[in-house]
Design an enzyme around this catalytic site. Structure first.
Site, PDB file in Angstrom:
ATOM      1  N   ARG A  52    -102.036  69.010 -15.969  1.00 54.16           N
ATOM      2  CA  ARG A  52    -102.774  69.207 -14.717  1.00 54.16           C
ATOM      3  C   ARG A  52    -103.156  70.678 -14.535  1.00 54.16           C
ATOM      4  O   ARG A  52    -104.235  71.001 -14.053  1.00 54.16           O
ATOM      5  CB  ARG A  52    -101.958  68.711 -13.523  1.00 54.16           C
ATOM      6  CG  ARG A  52    -102.746  68.860 -12.215  1.00 54.16           C
ATOM      7  CD  ARG A  52    -102.055  68.214 -11.038  1.00 54.16           C
ATOM      8  NE  ARG A  52    -100.768  68.825 -10.777  1.00 54.16           N
ATOM      9  CZ  ARG A  52     -99.862  68.325  -9.949  1.00 54.16           C
ATOM     10  NH1 ARG A  52    -100.095  67.191  -9.320  1.00 54.16           N
ATOM     11  NH2 ARG A  52     -98.720  68.933  -9.751  1.00 54.16           N
ATOM     12  N   ARG A 100    -113.071  93.924  -5.166  1.00 58.56           N
ATOM     13  CA  ARG A 100    -113.363  92.749  -4.350  1.00 58.56           C
ATOM     14  C   ARG A 100    -114.849  92.391  -4.378  1.00 58.56           C
ATOM     15  O   ARG A 100    -115.700  93.190  -4.014  1.00 58.56           O
ATOM     16  CB  ARG A 100    -112.900  92.977  -2.904  1.00 58.56           C
ATOM     17  CG  ARG A 100    -112.975  91.709  -2.060  1.00 58.56           C
ATOM     18  CD  ARG A 100    -112.449  91.927  -0.654  1.00 58.56           C
ATOM     19  NE  ARG A 100    -112.523  90.694   0.123  1.00 58.56           N
ATOM     20  CZ  ARG A 100    -113.646  90.265   0.710  1.00 58.56           C
ATOM     21  NH1 ARG A 100    -114.744  90.980   0.638  1.00 58.56           N
ATOM     22  NH2 ARG A 100    -113.638  89.109   1.371  1.00 58.56           N
ATOM     23  N   GLU A 180    -103.442  61.850   2.041  1.00 54.72           N
ATOM     24  CA  GLU A 180    -102.109  62.079   1.454  1.00 54.72           C
ATOM     25  C   GLU A 180    -101.274  62.839   2.470  1.00 54.72           C
ATOM     26  O   GLU A 180    -101.718  63.096   3.588  1.00 54.72           O
ATOM     27  CB  GLU A 180    -102.239  62.854   0.132  1.00 54.72           C
ATOM     28  CG  GLU A 180    -102.992  64.162   0.273  1.00 54.72           C
ATOM     29  CD  GLU A 180    -103.316  64.828  -1.064  1.00 54.72           C
ATOM     30  OE1 GLU A 180    -102.602  64.620  -2.055  1.00 54.72           O
ATOM     31  OE2 GLU A 180    -104.298  65.602  -1.094  1.00 54.72           O
ATOM     32  N   LEU A 204    -104.731  65.231  -4.337  1.00 59.16           N
ATOM     33  CA  LEU A 204    -104.164  65.820  -5.546  1.00 59.16           C
ATOM     34  C   LEU A 204    -103.636  64.680  -6.429  1.00 59.16           C
ATOM     35  O   LEU A 204    -103.009  63.743  -5.923  1.00 59.16           O
ATOM     36  CB  LEU A 204    -103.006  66.773  -5.208  1.00 59.16           C
ATOM     37  CG  LEU A 204    -102.489  67.484  -6.454  1.00 59.16           C
ATOM     38  CD1 LEU A 204    -103.456  68.579  -6.888  1.00 59.16           C
ATOM     39  CD2 LEU A 204    -101.114  68.070  -6.228  1.00 59.16           C
TER      40      LEU A 204
HETATM   41  N1  PMP Z   1    -100.505  66.077  -2.777  1.00 59.03           N
HETATM   42  C1  PMP Z   1    -100.454  67.368  -2.404  1.00 59.03           C
HETATM   43  C2  PMP Z   1    -101.448  67.868  -1.424  1.00 59.03           C
HETATM   44  C3  PMP Z   1     -99.452  68.220  -2.930  1.00 59.03           C
HETATM   45  O1  PMP Z   1     -99.404  69.514  -2.554  1.00 59.03           O
HETATM   46  C4  PMP Z   1     -98.501  67.685  -3.831  1.00 59.03           C
HETATM   47  C5  PMP Z   1     -97.384  68.540  -4.375  1.00 59.03           C
HETATM   48  N2  PMP Z   1     -97.788  69.717  -4.926  1.00 59.03           N
HETATM   49  C6  PMP Z   1     -98.600  66.341  -4.196  1.00 59.03           C
HETATM   50  C7  PMP Z   1     -99.616  65.572  -3.648  1.00 59.03           C
HETATM   51  C8  PMP Z   1     -97.632  65.723  -5.169  1.00 59.03           C
HETATM   52  O2  PMP Z   1     -97.909  66.129  -6.471  1.00 59.03           O
HETATM   53  P1  PMP Z   1     -96.744  66.195  -7.571  1.00 59.03           P
HETATM   54  O3  PMP Z   1     -96.159  64.816  -7.623  1.00 59.03           O
HETATM   55  O4  PMP Z   1     -97.445  66.543  -8.813  1.00 59.03           O
HETATM   56  O5  PMP Z   1     -95.769  67.210  -7.098  1.00 59.03           O
END
Ligand code: PMP
Length: 284
Positions: A52, A100, A180, A204
C-alpha cells in the site's frame, strides 16, 4: 527510556532526530504513512503495508528512498533495539525539504522517518470485550482517501467530537452512507451477513480489511461489499471496525442507539480471534 528512531538513514535517540522546517510534510502534508502492528516482537502483514505504501507513493509521484527489503530491515531493527513486544511501528515518507512552492520540487530527496510505540495489551485489549460507542458525523475529508496521506486533521476533529459526546470514535457519512471510521474501516452484521463499503477512492483500502474479509470468506461467512446508511447500521445485529492497531473491534452503539443486546457480537468476536490467530502465523 528514550527510543531509538530512524531518520533519513540514521538510527538516533529520539531527542536527536531532526527534520527541516521546510519539509513538505510539515508545510503541505505532502507525505504518506503506514502503521504496522507488532505482537510477540513480530510484524503483522508487513507485505500488505509495504504494497500500500508503494501505491500511495506512486499516486503522489514520489519515490521511495528505500527498497522493501531495506524497509523490513529497519522495521525489525527498531522493534529489536526498542524491545517492542506489543506495539506499533510508524513510518512516514514525505517529498522532502524544499523552498516553499505549491509545485512539486525537482530532485529533492524524500524524508523518511520511522519510530516505534510500545502498546502493552494490544492483543488482549480490554476494549474488545466492552466494545466501542460511535457517533456519526459528516465526512468532510478530501476525495482521495485511498491515498494514505498524513493530512489527518479532519479524522482528528472527528475523534474529538466523539470524545466530547462521550463516545469512542466517529463514523463518517457522505451522501447518506457510511464511508468509514476516523481511522478504521466500518462494518455491520445483519442476519449473519457482513456488510462493508466496497473499495473505491472514498475509503482507505485497509490492510486489516483485506485480511479479515479473506478470513471471513474462508470461514464460509457471507460478505456483502456495498454502502450502508446509519439508519441501516442502527438496525444491525452487530457492528465492528478494523485497523492495524485495533485488529477487529466490536461497536456496541451508534449515536447512542445500542446494537442488538448492547454487547460485542459473536461475529466480531470470532473474526477478532481468527484474525489474530491467522495473522500471527504469517507475522515476521
Ligand atoms: N480507514 C482509515 C481512514 C484509516 O486511517 C485506517 C488506519 N490507518 C484504516 C481505514 C484501516 O487501515 P489498516 O487496516 O490498513 O490499518
Amino acid at each position: 527510556m528514550s527510543r531509538t528512531v530512524f531518520v533519513n538513514g540514521e538510527y538516533l535517540p529520539e531527542e536527536e532526530a531532526k527534520v527541516s522546517i521546510f519539509d513538505r510534510g510539515f508545510l503541505f502534508a505532502d507525505g504518506v504513512y503506514e502503521v504496522t502492528s507488532v505482537i510477540g516482537g513480530k510484524l503483522l502483514d508487513f507485505a500488505g503495508h509495504a504494497k500500500r505504501l508503494a501505491r500511495s507513493l506512486s499516486e503522489l509521484e514520489m519515490d521511495s528512498p528505500v527498497t522493501e527489503d531495506e524497509l523490513l530491515a529497519i522495521h525489525r531493527e527498531l522493534v529489536s533495539v526498542n524491545e517492542i513486544d506489543e506495539g506499533l511501528v510508524y513510518l512516514q515518507i514525505t517529498r522532502g525539504a524544499a523552498d516553499r512552492d505549491f509545485a512539486y520540487p525537482k530532485d529533492t530527496a524524500p524524508t523518511i522517518v520511522l519510530f516505534t510505540q510500545a502498546k502493552p495489551g494490544l492483543r488482549d485489549n480490554p476494549a474488545a470485550s466492552v466494545g466501542l460507542k460511535v457517533i456519526s458525523i459528516e465526512d468532510q475529508r478530501w476525495a482521495r482517501r485511498d491515498i494514505k496521506t498524513v493530512q489527518l486533521l479532519y479524522p482528528s476533529m472527528g475523534k474529538m467530537a466523539a470524545k466530547k459526546a462521550g463516545a469512542d470514535d466517529a463514523w463518517l457519512v457522505e451522501d447518506g452512507h457510511v464511508t468509514e471510521g476516523t481511522s478504521n474501516n466500518a462494518y455491520i452484521v445483519k442476519g449473519g451477513k457482513i456488510i462493508t463499503r466496497e473499495l473505491s477512492s472514498d475509503i482507505l483500502h485497509g490492510i486489516t480489511r483485506a485480511a479479515v474479509l479473506r478470513f471471513a470468506k474462508e470461514a464460509q461467512m457471507v460478505v456483502e461489499e456495498r454502502p450502508f446508511t446509519i439508519e441501516e447500521a442502527k438496525q444491525a445485529d452487530e457492528a465492528f471496525i478494523t485497523s492495524a492497531s485495533t485488529f477487529v473491534m466490536p461497536v456496541v452503539s451508534i449515536d447512542e442507539t445500542p446494537l442488538g443486546d448492547g454487547a460485542p457480537g459473536p461475529v466480531a468476536r470470532r473474526l477478532r480471534e481468527i484474525y489474530l490467530d491467522e495473522s500471527l502465523k504469517t507475522a515476521i
